[in-house]
Structures are given as structure tokens and as C-alpha cells.
Design a protein around this motif. Structure first.
Motif, short mmCIF file in Angstrom:
data_model
loop_
_atom_site.label_atom_id
_atom_site.label_comp_id
_atom_site.label_asym_id
_atom_site.label_seq_id
_atom_site.Cartn_x
_atom_site.Cartn_y
_atom_site.Cartn_z
N THR A 206 -11.79 4.02 -11.92
CA THR A 206 -10.93 4.07 -13.09
C THR A 206 -11.67 4.71 -14.25
N THR B 113 0.83 -1.21 0.00
CA THR B 113 0.00 0.00 0.00
C THR B 113 0.86 1.26 0.00
N SER C 12 -10.67 -3.11 -9.98
CA SER C 12 -9.83 -1.99 -9.53
C SER C 12 -10.11 -1.64 -8.07
N HIS C 13 -9.05 -1.26 -7.33
CA HIS C 13 -9.22 -0.84 -5.94
C HIS C 13 -9.72 0.60 -5.83
N ARG D 202 5.12 6.47 -5.48
CA ARG D 202 5.63 5.21 -4.93
C ARG D 202 7.13 5.10 -5.16
N TYR E 53 -6.70 -0.60 -11.28
CA TYR E 53 -5.62 0.00 -10.48
C TYR E 53 -5.60 -0.66 -9.11
N TYR E 54 -4.40 -1.12 -8.72
CA TYR E 54 -4.24 -1.85 -7.46
C TYR E 54 -3.29 -1.12 -6.53
N VAL E 55 -3.58 -1.17 -5.24
CA VAL E 55 -2.73 -0.50 -4.26
C VAL E 55 -1.50 -1.34 -3.93
N TYR F 144 -0.10 3.43 -8.39
CA TYR F 144 -0.92 2.22 -8.47
C TYR F 144 -0.41 1.26 -9.54
N THR G 161 -1.13 -1.87 -12.27
CA THR G 161 -2.21 -2.29 -13.16
C THR G 161 -1.94 -3.71 -13.65
#
Length: 281
Positions: free
Chosen positions: A171, A30, A167-168, A56, A275-277, A126, A128
Motif C-alpha cells: 500500500t 477474492t 494489508s493483503h 470487482r 487493502y483486503y482481497v 480491494y 479497505t
């Protein structure tokens, strides 16, 4: 775990079956966040009014082990000098992220080995999937699967679809229209194309008179609408704010695509990134 970094210069594999052995990696979970808060007199605690995910930072450390060490150091220095894409392959899960800044350094070098450190800064934090998700919403579905006796129905029109978005976060998709043929009837008032997300209660109405063979691409993230025939047709939107507000929410989205041309035949589809954390748990 296998990692691959690639750009227009080349590609380098790290981890399993590679001379770039990974000893530690940080930054796959995260993303860190920045919070905005304010304190009031005579009020205990604080009030948090905003939160934003920071860029990130992924740090990878390891060893380069090879009798041809000079070759791999030269290759790594050349490729890691440019931005690119990092792909994380965990077997049952493969995800990627765009790396906007890359720093590569080496230390403790011998004739056949060297310690390396890689640091990637990703503006958008994020991950993908490797490939975009794409679904047809409007078109004609073939009903013929086995031998039949005429008369019968060969196909049926379908303009609704439920899409489960993994997706978290929300999007923004791209929408495409392929005009296969035009009907004989032209309505001077009602024409064009509509995309409706009944889950978020948002819609887009592109009031554009198309021609057979035309391809239209509505790129919502870039705020662009392009036609293979007419070029930029962004002004054909009935309300520009619609393109800013049209998104897919995490979970089930009930989408509807409408071709207002009577007798027209078209294919209308949606394309998006999840999109993922995190890259892997």
C-alpha cells in the motif's frame, strides 16, 4: 450482516433492521484475475508471465417490504443512480469499497413488496477499512505521567517506529510534516526531511527549507507534495523516482523519519489504507 450504500445524495441500509431484505449476495471474496501466458514449441504446458485482479462485481438480491413501498423505491432509484461507497458491517469486521458503477432494478411488485437486484462494479477490487490508519513516527513523547522532583527529563525525541501493516497487498501511504518551530542553526547543505522504510530499503528526501507553522503533505498515491506556505513543492524531491517506489509492505515495516534541521521541532506521521482481497469470510 449489515450493508450501507452512501454518496452525496443520501444513504440506504440493507440487511438487518432495514426494509431492504437481502436474500443473496455475491462478489465479497477474492477477486477474479486475468492471466497472461504464452506457449512455446517443444515445451509442455505454458508460461504465465503476468496476473492482474479484475474489477470487482458485487451482486445483491432481495426484497423491499414496506407499506410505504413507493417512497423507498423512489429513494433507492435516486440514490443508486450515482456512484458511491458500499460498507459491509459483519460486527467484528467493517470494510468498505468504492463502487464506480451502480445498477438497480425491481420486479414482481405488489402493493407492499418488490423484488430488487443491485449490481456494483468496483474499478479497484480491494476492500479497505472504514478509516485510514495513521501513526506518528517523529516527534516528542511526553515522559511525565506521575508527580516528579526536578531536575528531570520532561520528554524525549523519537524518530523510529515499527508498524504492522495488515494489508493483503503493498500500500502507498501519505506522509505529513508539521513544523512546530525552527532551530537557530541553519546548515546550507543538509536540510529538509527524510522518510526511510528500512524494511523495503526505500526512502524519500524532501530538500525543502521550511518555516515555523508550515504543514507539508506528501500524497504518494497522487504523486503530489503540497506545502501550506509554498504550494506545490514536488520539485523539492531529490529523486522523483523515490515517490513512485515508496510503499508499505504487508507485515512489519520499520519506518524512520528524520528532520535535518538542527534544533528544529516537528511532527512527522504516516497515513495509509489497508487493502483486503475479501470483505468477510
Amino acid at each position: 450482516m449489515k450493508l450501507t450504500f452512501e454518496n452525496e445524495i443520501g444513504k440506504i441500509n440493507l440487511g438487518e433492521d432495514s426494509v431492504f431484505k437481502i436474500t443473496h449476495i455475491n462478489g465479497l471474496y477474492t477477486p477474479q484475475k486475468s492471466y497472461g501466458s504464452i506457449n512455446y514449441a517443444d515445451y509442455d504446458g505454458s508460461f504465465t508471465y503476468s496476473q492482474n485482479a479484475n474489477a470487482r462485481i458485487i451482486t445483491i438480491g432481495g426484497d423491499i417490504v414496506s407499506k410505504n413501498l413507493r417512497y423507498y423505491l423512489e429513494k433507492a432509484s435516486y440514490i443508486f443512480n450515482q456512484s458511491g461507497i458500499l460498507i459491509i458491517d459483519c460486527g467484528d469486521k467493517v470494510r468498505k469499497i468504492i463502487c464506480n458503477q451502480v445498477n438497480f432494478s425491481v420486479s414482481s411488485r405488489t402493493l407492499v413488496s418488490s423484488v430488487f437486484t443491485l449490481q456494483f462494479l468496483c474499478d479497484y477490487p480491494y476492500f479497505t477499512d472504514v478509516y485510514k490508519q495513521k501513526y506518528d513516527i517523529h516527534g516528542y513523547m511526553n515522559l511525565i505521567k506521575n508527580p516528579v522532583t526536578f531536575p528531570c527529563v520532561l520528554s524525549q525525541s523519537n524518530n523510529k517506529r515499527n508498524i504492522d501493516v495488515k494489508s493483503h497487498i503493498k500500500t502507498y501511504p501519505a506522509l505529513s510534516i508539521i513544523v512546530e518551530s525552527k532551530g537557530a542553526v541553519t546548515d546550507e547543505e543538509n536540510y529538509g526531511y527524510k522518510f526511510i522504510n528500512n524494511t523495503t530499503n526505500q526512502s524519500i528526501y524532501l530538500k525543502h527549507k521550511s518555516v515555523a507553522g508550515e504543514k507539508i503533505y506528501i500524497d504518494i498515491p497522487k504523486r503530489e507534495i503540497k506545502s501550506s506556505v509554498s504550494g506545490n513543492i514536488l520539485t523539492k524531491l531529490t529523486n522523483y523516482d523515490d515517490i513512485e517506489n515508496f510503499y508499505l509492505a504487508p507485515g512489519i515495516n520499520h519506518l524512520e523519519a528524520i528532520d535535518l534541521g538542527e534544533g528544529d521541532k516537528s511532527q512527522m506521521s504516516v497515513e495509509y489504507d489497508n487493502y483486503y482481497v475479501e470483505a468477510v469470510y
